[in-house]
Motif scaffolding. Structure first.
Motif, PDB file in Angstrom:
ATOM      1  N   THR A   1       0.798  -1.223   0.000  1.00  0.00           N
ATOM      2  CA  THR A   1       0.000   0.000   0.000  1.00  0.00           C
ATOM      3  C   THR A   1       0.835   1.280   0.000  1.00  0.00           C
ATOM      4  N   ARG A   2       2.141   1.177   0.223  1.00  0.00           N
ATOM      5  CA  ARG A   2       2.957   2.390   0.245  1.00  0.00           C
ATOM      6  C   ARG A   2       3.289   2.910  -1.151  1.00  0.00           C
TER       7      ARG A   2
ATOM      8  N   THR B   1       2.365   4.370  -4.844  1.00  0.00           N
ATOM      9  CA  THR B   1       1.323   5.162  -5.495  1.00  0.00           C
ATOM     10  C   THR B   1       1.308   4.895  -6.996  1.00  0.00           C
TER      11      THR B   1
ATOM     12  N   GLU C   1       1.888   7.116  -9.178  1.00  0.00           N
ATOM     13  CA  GLU C   1       3.063   7.806  -9.717  1.00  0.00           C
ATOM     14  C   GLU C   1       4.327   6.966  -9.570  1.00  0.00           C
ATOM     15  N   HIS C   2       4.439   6.230  -8.471  1.00  0.00           N
ATOM     16  CA  HIS C   2       5.573   5.316  -8.294  1.00  0.00           C
ATOM     17  C   HIS C   2       5.608   4.292  -9.429  1.00  0.00           C
TER      18      HIS C   2
END
Length: 343
Positions: free
Chosen positions: A102-103, A105, A107-108
């Protein structure tokens, strides 16, 4: 109850051998299954389809403290291309599957995919599918690469002869030394937000770790010179380990010479700084993704004249074993001390 065996006792390749021993083949189209850089399949067209897969796990294969996501995506794709080139083939398509905690995003993931897209653009490979699911253990990347080669062009690990020359492309140990430098700077900068890592004069070894390249150029040069390797593998787990695979599969021994192992100046400099044995790093470091291959003895003059390829030894009768000849002429047994994910 029988005593159970820890996976670390037998390692990755011991586990693969245990799980796939005497694995039956049900389809005539399966030419080569487990045991090489890629599976070889006959689609009935005169060509051969090559299939390989590789998985990268956060905390095992990469550390996002110092590995940019774009570089990681590029590397994840390229290491699969390398397996196809090691079969003397050409990569054509990949599928990408991700496990995401969940960490991460959107964009990641766009940044990760920008690296994958760049690799596909440079090497002319199509991204054709994949899968995404939740992960409880950080980032997991699994890529499957599909390639092709002419039926007579495929090079396996098991076809070397005991008189063949042993050759390697590029230089060895750089990626491992790049990793040591990255780890050193990570420790030095722990807890300091303003810390700036010092890579001055060592950019080459850092790039070899973070952004390796598959040796498509070497495959093309060999074809241009009408040299077909008798066996081939890419150096992902270390020279010693890969050479042992070739010898085991081909039923040969080998002799390689310490003074012929190609090592870059930055690699030597880093080893000296860290007080590490340079030859050990070159033999066992891994992640160089150079090509280790054998050619017939009659090709000596031709292959020796090719820039970027070094003849480092020769195959022998199996009863002579596997050895490194040191600079002072001593014969040292080769040991598989390369990368083992279970240790």
């Amino acid at each position: 109850m029988a005593e159970e065996t820890e996976i670390s006792q037998i390692g990755e390749f011991g586990l693969i051998n245990r799980l796939t021993e005497n694995l039956p083949i049900y389809n005539k189209s399966t030419i080569k299954g487990v045991g090489d850089d890629a599976a070889v399949i006959d689609p009935g067209s005169g060509m051969r389809t090559l299939v390989t897969t590789d998985m990268l796990l956060e905390g095992v294969h990469f550390d996002l403290t110092y590995v940019p996501l774009k570089h990681l995506g590029y590397k994840a794709a390229v290491v699969n291309f390398s397996d196809i080139y090691a079969m003397n083939g050409t990569p054509r398509q990949i599928t990408v599957s991700l496990g995401l905690s969940t960490r991460f995003t959107v964009e990641h993931m766009q940044e990760l995919y920008s690296g994958i897209r760049l690799a596909c653009e440079i090497y002319g490979v199509d991204l054709v599918g994949g899968d995404t699911c939740a992960s409880r253990s950080g980032l997991v990347i699994s890529i499957t690469c599909i390639g092709e080669a002419g039926a007579s062009d495929v090079v396996l690990r098991n076809t070397a002869k005991d008189t063949d020359l042993i050759c390697v492309s590029g230089d060895l140990g750089a990626a491992y030394m790049g990793l040591q430098l990255l780890e050193r700077e990570k420790i030095a900068g722990a807890g300091n937000k303003d810390f700036q890592p010092d890579f001055a004069g060592k950019e080459y070894i850092v790039e070899r770790q973070l952004k390796p390249e598959a040796r498509r150029d070497i495959i093309q040069i060999l074809k241009n010179e009408s040299i077909k390797p008798t066996s081939m593998i890419d150096v992902s787990d270390g020279l010693s380990s890969e050479l042992m695979h070739l010898c085991k599969e081909s039923g040969t021994g080998c002799r390689i010479y310490e003074d012929r192992i190609p090592i870059d100046y930055q690699t030597a400099l880093m080893a000296e700084e860290l007080n590490m044995n340079l030859v050990t790093a070159a033999l066992n470091g891994g992640e160089d993704y150079e090509l280790l291959f054998t050619v017939p003895l009659v090709e000596h003059d031709k292959v020796s004249a090719i820039e970027g390829i070094r003849v480092i030894g020769h195959m022998t009768k199996p009863e002579l074993g596997l050895a490194l000849i040191s600079r002072d002429g001593n014969e040292l047994p080769l040991k598989a001390q390369g990368w083992n994910a279970f240790q």
